[in-house]
Scaffold this motif. Structure first.
Motif, short mmCIF file in Angstrom:
data_model
loop_
_atom_site.label_atom_id
_atom_site.label_comp_id
_atom_site.label_asym_id
_atom_site.label_seq_id
_atom_site.Cartn_x
_atom_site.Cartn_y
_atom_site.Cartn_z
N ASP A 1 0.86 -1.19 0.00
CA ASP A 1 0.00 0.00 0.00
C ASP A 1 0.89 1.23 0.00
O ASP A 1 1.43 1.62 1.04
CB ASP A 1 -0.91 -0.02 1.24
N ARG A 2 1.05 1.85 -1.15
CA ARG A 2 1.97 2.98 -1.31
C ARG A 2 1.62 4.17 -0.41
O ARG A 2 2.44 5.04 -0.18
CB ARG A 2 2.02 3.45 -2.77
N ARG A 3 0.39 4.22 0.09
CA ARG A 3 0.00 5.31 0.99
C ARG A 3 0.60 5.12 2.38
O ARG A 3 0.72 6.07 3.14
CB ARG A 3 -1.52 5.40 1.11
N MET A 4 0.96 3.91 2.73
CA MET A 4 1.47 3.56 4.05
C MET A 4 2.98 3.73 4.10
O MET A 4 3.69 3.22 3.26
CB MET A 4 1.09 2.12 4.40
N VAL A 5 3.43 4.50 5.10
CA VAL A 5 4.87 4.70 5.31
C VAL A 5 5.24 4.10 6.66
O VAL A 5 4.60 4.39 7.67
CB VAL A 5 5.23 6.20 5.27
N ARG A 6 6.26 3.26 6.66
CA ARG A 6 6.77 2.68 7.90
C ARG A 6 8.01 3.46 8.29
O ARG A 6 8.85 3.78 7.46
CB ARG A 6 7.15 1.20 7.72
N VAL A 7 8.12 3.77 9.56
CA VAL A 7 9.28 4.49 10.10
C VAL A 7 10.00 3.54 11.04
O VAL A 7 9.38 2.89 11.87
CB VAL A 7 8.84 5.76 10.87
N SER A 8 11.32 3.46 10.89
CA SER A 8 12.10 2.62 11.80
C SER A 8 13.34 3.39 12.27
O SER A 8 13.79 4.33 11.61
CB SER A 8 12.51 1.31 11.12
N ILE A 9 13.84 2.99 13.41
CA ILE A 9 15.02 3.64 13.97
C ILE A 9 16.25 3.15 13.22
O ILE A 9 16.35 1.97 12.87
CB ILE A 9 15.11 3.38 15.49
N SER A 10 17.17 4.04 12.96
CA SER A 10 18.43 3.68 12.30
C SER A 10 19.43 3.23 13.36
O SER A 10 19.20 3.38 14.56
CB SER A 10 18.99 4.88 11.54
N ASP A 11 20.56 2.71 12.91
CA ASP A 11 21.61 2.33 13.85
C ASP A 11 22.08 3.56 14.64
O ASP A 11 22.30 3.48 15.85
CB ASP A 11 22.80 1.70 13.11
N LYS A 12 22.20 4.69 13.95
CA LYS A 12 22.62 5.92 14.62
C LYS A 12 21.59 6.34 15.68
O LYS A 12 21.96 6.75 16.78
CB LYS A 12 22.80 7.04 13.58
N GLY A 13 20.30 6.22 15.37
CA GLY A 13 19.25 6.54 16.33
C GLY A 13 19.30 5.61 17.53
O GLY A 13 19.13 6.04 18.68
N ALA A 14 19.54 4.32 17.28
CA ALA A 14 19.65 3.35 18.38
C ALA A 14 20.86 3.67 19.27
O ALA A 14 20.79 3.52 20.50
CB ALA A 14 19.76 1.93 17.81
N GLU A 15 21.95 4.12 18.66
CA GLU A 15 23.13 4.51 19.45
C GLU A 15 22.83 5.71 20.35
O GLU A 15 23.29 5.77 21.49
CB GLU A 15 24.30 4.84 18.52
N VAL A 16 22.04 6.66 19.84
CA VAL A 16 21.67 7.84 20.63
C VAL A 16 20.80 7.42 21.82
O VAL A 16 21.02 7.88 22.94
CB VAL A 16 20.95 8.89 19.75
N ILE A 17 19.84 6.55 21.58
CA ILE A 17 18.99 6.06 22.67
C ILE A 17 19.85 5.37 23.72
O ILE A 17 19.69 5.61 24.92
CB ILE A 17 17.89 5.11 22.14
N ALA A 18 20.78 4.54 23.28
CA ALA A 18 21.66 3.85 24.23
C ALA A 18 22.52 4.85 25.01
O ALA A 18 22.70 4.71 26.22
CB ALA A 18 22.56 2.85 23.48
#
Length: 166
Positions: free
Chosen positions: A101-118
């Motif tokens: 479904d081209r209307r649907m966009v999935r957002v995921s955390i990148s490795d860099k984002g995961a490093e920031v959370i850590a």
């Protein structure tokens, strides 16, 4: 009856106990959030964008839709797209259109984002302890119970998920 009690403030106007409690909550919230935002600034984050990253970190590589993210945030975010644009621009998240479904966009955390959370887990935990650690466990539980009532939620409604950590 508490709702009829008034207190005489310095300005000479009578202020209800409810108004004083409301203002105290707003001031406490602003003070606590300002402290968190000082921690987040070095990573180009705000309380809202940090919360988004926390939610996405729990989703793993599967990610989440904008609607799923918004439903888990504490406060309403008027422009989720703008916040995600910013997080994508600094490399903390990835967006991908659904093939089904081209209307649907999935957002995921990148490795860099995961490093920031850590990197932020310990300083954020330290901030929580420095801000509220002087209160006894009994007082903290009472405060949580009272805040549940203010929000109109059943006692013990908060369970400490990602959206409640920031």
């Amino acid at each position: 009856m508490a709702s009829q009690e008034t207190v005489e403030p310095k300005s000479g106007e009578q202020t209800s106990l409810e108004q004083r409690a409301f203002l105290a909550l707003v001031k406490a919230s602003a003070k606590l959030e300002a402290g968190l935002n000082r921690l987040f600034r070095q990573f180009e984050l705000t309380n809202a964008t940090y919360s988004i990253l926390l939610i996405l970190s729990e989703q793993g590589h599967e990610g989440a839709s904008c609607g799923q993210i918004a439903s888990r945030l504490i406060a309403e975010v008027p422009d989720m797209t703008r916040l995600l644009d910013r997080l994508e621009r600094i490399g903390y998240v990835r967006r991908e259109r659904s093939k089904a479904d081209r209307r649907m966009v999935r957002v995921s955390i990148s490795d860099k984002g995961a490093e920031v959370i850590a990197a932020l887990r310990e300083p954020v935990g330290d901030y929580y302890r420095s801000s509220l650690g002087h209160l006894s466990q009994e007082k903290l539980l009472t405060m949580l119970s009272l805040l549940d009532e203010v929000r109109g939620e059943p006692p013990g409604a908060q369970k400490g998920g990602a959206s409640e950590q920031a």
